[in-house]
Design an enzyme around this catalytic site. Structure first.
Site, PDB file in Angstrom:
ATOM      1  N   CYS A   1      -0.557   4.099   2.152  1.00  0.00           N
ATOM      2  CA  CYS A   1      -0.321   3.879   3.581  1.00  0.00           C
ATOM      3  C   CYS A   1       1.120   4.199   3.967  1.00  0.00           C
ATOM      4  O   CYS A   1       1.365   4.842   4.991  1.00  0.00           O
ATOM      5  CB  CYS A   1      -0.612   2.428   3.946  1.00  0.00           C
ATOM      6  SG  CYS A   1      -2.220   1.810   3.447  1.00  0.00           S
ATOM      7  N   ASP A   2       2.081   3.745   3.165  1.00  0.00           N
ATOM      8  CA  ASP A   2       3.478   3.758   3.577  1.00  0.00           C
ATOM      9  C   ASP A   2       4.400   4.654   2.755  1.00  0.00           C
ATOM     10  O   ASP A   2       5.581   4.804   3.084  1.00  0.00           O
ATOM     11  CB  ASP A   2       4.035   2.324   3.543  1.00  0.00           C
ATOM     12  CG  ASP A   2       3.257   1.379   4.439  1.00  0.00           C
ATOM     13  OD1 ASP A   2       2.776   1.840   5.489  1.00  0.00           O
ATOM     14  OD2 ASP A   2       3.138   0.194   4.098  1.00  0.00           O
TER      15      ASP A   2
ATOM     16  N   CYS B   1       0.829  -1.206   0.000  1.00  0.00           N
ATOM     17  CA  CYS B   1       0.000   0.000   0.000  1.00  0.00           C
ATOM     18  C   CYS B   1       0.862   1.254   0.000  1.00  0.00           C
ATOM     19  O   CYS B   1       1.415   1.643   1.034  1.00  0.00           O
ATOM     20  CB  CYS B   1      -0.931   0.002   1.214  1.00  0.00           C
ATOM     21  SG  CYS B   1      -2.025   1.443   1.289  1.00  0.00           S
TER      22      CYS B   1
END
Length: 323
Positions: free
Chosen positions: A140-141, A137
Site C-alpha cells: 500500500c505505502d 502494508c
C-alpha cells in the site's frame, strides 16, 4: 434488553467489504442494515495516502475514501447503525445478533465483514507515528519511500515478502527480527539471503525495535536493542518508514463456535455455481480480511463484499420462492 428488531439482511463491519456489500445489497432492494462497529472505516482510516484505488488519482486519503463509501451506501438507503455487534446466535433462523447497546436484532441473512487488526509492537512511539511513517502494508505505502531508507519488523513470510518488495523501491532496507532464525518458507529465505549478500537488504537478527524516532514531519529513525543477553547493543538507524509485518488478527472472536474457522479466519464454501462467500451455515456470508490471509488489500476486500451481497441476494430469493 430492548425488543427485537427484524431485518432482511444485516452487514457487520464498515470497511471496504462492508460498505461495498451494502451498496450492492441496497441496489438489489434488500434494505440492508450495516453496523459500523468500533472502528468505522476499518484499517484504511490509518492510511494517509492511497494511490492504487482505481479512478482516484493522483491520491486519496484512507479517511476520504471511507467517507465516500459511507455516503455512497447511504445514497441507496442503507441503514447505518453506529453500534458494535458483540454476540451472535447462528444455530437457528432467523439469526440473532446483539449489539453493545443491548439491542436485539434478527435477520434472514448476514454478511460478516468485520476485517482484521494488524498486530502491533505495542510501542507508544509506534502509535504516535502511525500513518506518518509507520505502516502495516508495504504494498500500500511502499511507493512513497522510493530511494529512501526503510525498516521492516518481523521474521515470517509477510515480513520477508515485504522486504523483497521494498528492496526494489527503497534505497536501503533494514529487516529487524527478534530471533536468530527466520520463520519463513525456505525459498523466501533464500531470496532474502541473496539480497543480503548484495547489500540491498541489511538483516538485524536477535534485535527488536525499542523506540521509533521522529519529529513533526514524521519518522526519522529507529532505536535497536539486542534480544541476546550475551550481546549488548543499542544503536539507531536512520529510516523514513517503518513497516510492521508481524501478522494480522481477524476480528472473528464473536463467531467462535458459531461457524467454521481455521486459524481464526472464517472458512468459506466455494462452489462452481457461485456462493463463493458462503460460510458453513447457509445464509451467513463473509467477505474481506476475515476470509483473506493472502492478499489483504482494500480492493480485494471490496470485491468480495460485492460477491457476498450477490450471494446473499441469491440466497434470499431462493428462501422467498420456497415459502
Amino acid at each position: 434488553m430492548d425488543i427485537t428488531h427484524h431485518q432482511k439482511l444485516i452487514i457487520i463491519g464498515s470497511g471496504p467489504a462492508g460498505y461495498t456489500a451494502a451498496i450492492y445489497a441496497a441496489r438489489a432492494n434488500l434494505s440492508p442494515v450495516l453496523f459500523t462497529g468500533i472502528n468505522p472505516g476499518g484499517q484504511l482510516i490509518n492510511t494517509s495516502t492511497i494511490e492504487n484505488w482505481p479512478g482516484n488519482f493522483p491520491v486519496i486519503t484512507g479517511t476520504d475514501l471511507m467517507n465516500k463509501m459511507h455516503k455512497h451506501a447511504k445514497l441507496f438507503n442503507t441503514t447505518i447503525v453506529p453500534e458494535e455487534i458483540i454476540k451472535v446466535r447462528f444455530n437457528q433462523i432467523p439469526f440473532l445478533l446483539i449489539s453493545d447497546t443491548h439491542k436485539k436484532y434478527t435477520s434472514d441473512a448476514v454478511v460478516i465483514a468485520t476485517g482484521a487488526t494488524a498486530k502491533s509492537l505495542g510501542l507508544p512511539s509506534e502509535k504516535k507515528f502511525m500513518g506518518r511513517g509507520v505502516s502495516s502494508c508495504a504494498i500500500c505505502d511502499g511507493f512513497f519511500y522510493k530511494n529512501k531508507n526503510v525498516a521492516i519488523v518481523g521474521g515470517g513470510n509477510s515480513a520477508i515478502e515485504e522486504a523483497l518488495y521494498l528492496s526494489n523501491i527503497a534505497k536501503e532496507v533494514h529487516l529487524i527480527h527478534r530471533r536468530e532464525n527466520l520463520r519463513a518458507e525456505k525459498i523466501l529465505i533464500s531470496r532474502l539471503l541473496k539480497k543480503v549478500k548484495e547489500n540491498s537488504i541489511i538483516f538485524h537478527k536477535n534485535s527488536i525495535v525499542h523506540k521509533i524516532l521522529g519529529d513533526k514531519t514524521g519518522v526519522t529513525g529507529i532505536n535497536i536493542i539486542s534480544t541476546n543477553n550475551m550481546l549488548e547493543k543499542n544503536y539507531n538507524i536512520n529510516v523514513s518508514g517503518v513497516f510492521i509485518a508481524i501478522g494480522h488478527t481477524p476480528n472473528t472472536k464473536i463467531f467462535l463456535n458459531q461457524i467454521k474457522m481455521k486459524n481464526d479466519y472464517i472458512t468459506i464454501k466455494s462452489g462452481i455455481n457461485g456462493n463463493y462467500t458462503q460460510t458453513s451455515i447457509p445464509g451467513i456470508f463473509a467477505a474481506g480480511d476475515v476470509i483473506d490471509h493472502v492478499y489483504k488489500q482494500a480492493i480485494t476486500a471490496s470485491s468480495s463484499g460485492c460477491m457476498a451481497a450477490l450471494d446473499a441476494e441469491k440466497y434470499l430469493d431462493k428462501v422467498s420462492n420456497s415459502i
